[in-house]
Scaffold this motif. Structure first.
Motif, short mmCIF file in Angstrom:
data_model
loop_
_atom_site.label_atom_id
_atom_site.label_comp_id
_atom_site.label_asym_id
_atom_site.label_seq_id
_atom_site.Cartn_x
_atom_site.Cartn_y
_atom_site.Cartn_z
N ASP A 161 39.36 47.89 17.47
CA ASP A 161 40.49 46.97 17.33
C ASP A 161 41.83 47.66 17.53
N VAL A 162 41.92 48.93 17.10
CA VAL A 162 43.16 49.69 17.28
C VAL A 162 43.43 49.94 18.76
N THR A 169 50.10 51.04 25.71
CA THR A 169 51.13 51.70 24.90
C THR A 169 50.50 52.80 24.05
N GLY A 170 49.38 52.48 23.43
CA GLY A 170 48.67 53.46 22.61
C GLY A 170 48.18 54.64 23.42
N ALA A 171 47.66 54.37 24.61
CA ALA A 171 47.17 55.46 25.47
C ALA A 171 48.32 56.39 25.86
N ALA A 230 48.81 61.17 16.31
CA ALA A 230 49.11 60.06 17.22
C ALA A 230 48.16 58.89 16.99
N MET A 231 46.87 59.18 16.81
CA MET A 231 45.90 58.12 16.60
C MET A 231 46.06 57.47 15.23
N VAL A 232 46.43 58.25 14.23
CA VAL A 232 46.69 57.69 12.90
C VAL A 232 47.87 56.71 12.97
N ILE A 233 48.92 57.09 13.68
CA ILE A 233 50.08 56.21 13.84
C ILE A 233 49.67 54.90 14.51
N LEU A 234 48.82 54.99 15.53
CA LEU A 234 48.35 53.77 16.20
C LEU A 234 47.58 52.89 15.22
#
Length: 273
Positions: A161-162, A169-171, A230-234
């Motif tokens: 889901d994230v 944008t996440g990538a 970065a992944m935690v922020i996403l």
């Protein structure tokens, strides 16, 4: 001390106009409220890189002394934001007037042109000086791409889901911080470049004290921390992107810039200096 060394405060006659113009551009954008989508964020990636090329040229003493402070840190961020913001405003009016099919297309193409021209100035100057060396920059981009792919696949499998919600944008956020981590690691472990940011230096020194440093260097921990953060922020932004996508993607674009800007600066600087 939490700020990098080398921050320069320009003279008031340069600082005041930049602050006033930046505030005016932000106010105008706030008034017209241009849409912010995945495509918009990707369109601004070249602008993040453009700012890096300006700072590299500053380090190469390519600007006249009278205006050189405008391209020092952190002033270069404000100058880049002004130019990018003005182009964004122009793109909105061109789109409304029917002269451009989309806003993000004009922003992205213009940003790519600006970055290409100024980065080529830095490369040509380097070639003339005999300092051009693209090997490690190319390796950095390839390794960062691999790290990003692995991280994004892991995020897609375990937190689908994230990855779905943050999308392109996440990538970009993950890639920007992966490249920043990889270039910092290569600079610290291989090229012998010092680290100016105190917190980053602390992570590198912590890794250097581990037994693994003798075999794989100290930079791996910095890469891991950057990508995981970065992944935690996403993950923290997933609901925000669902509820208020325009505001959330704007903030995530800034998060991406914090990684991609220094990363491209490192990459280009390694090539030309």
């Amino acid at each position: 001390m939490v700020l990098p060394e080398g921050f320069v405060v320009p003279p008031w006659y340069l600082l005041v106009p930049v602050v006033v113009i930046l505030g005016s551009v932000i106010a105008l954008l706030w008034a017209i409220e241009p849409p912010v989508t995945d495509f918009t964020v990707l369109a601004f990636a070249p602008w993040m890189m453009f700012g890096s090329s300006l700072h590299v040229l500053y380090k190469l003493d390519a600007f006249p002394e009278s205006i050189a402070p405008l391209f020092s840190a952190p002033m270069v961020y404000a100058v880049t934001a002004i130019v990018a913001g003005i182009v964004w405003v122009i793109a909105v009016f061109l789109h409304v007037g029917g002269l451009q099919p989309t806003v993000h297309r004009f922003v992205g193409i213009t940003g790519t042109a600006f970055f290409s021209v100024f980065s080529m100035f830095a490369i040509f100057r380097s070639v003339e000086m005999g300092t051009f060396e693209p090997f490690w920059p190319v390796i950095s981009v390839v390794v960062a791409g691999i790290v990003t792919a692995i991280a994004w696949v892991a995020l897609s499998l375990w937190f689908t889901d994230v990855a779905t919600t943050t999308s392109a944008t996440g990538a970009l956020v993950v890639f920007g911080h992966a490249l920043d981590g990889v270039t910092t690691a290569i600079g610290y472990d291989i090229i012998g470049v010092g680290e100016d940011v105190p917190l980053s230096l602390l992570i590198l020194q912590t890794s250097e004290s581990l037994p693994s440093a003798e075999y794989i260097g100290a930079g791996w921990l910095f890469v891991l921390v950057k990508v995981v953060l970065a992944m935690v922020i996403l993950g923290l932004f997933r609901e925000y992107v669902d509820e208020r996508p325009q505001q959330a993607r704007t903030i995530l674009a800034l998060v991406a810039a914090v990684g991609l800007g220094p990363a491209v600066h490192n990459t280009l600087l390694f090539a030309v200096a």
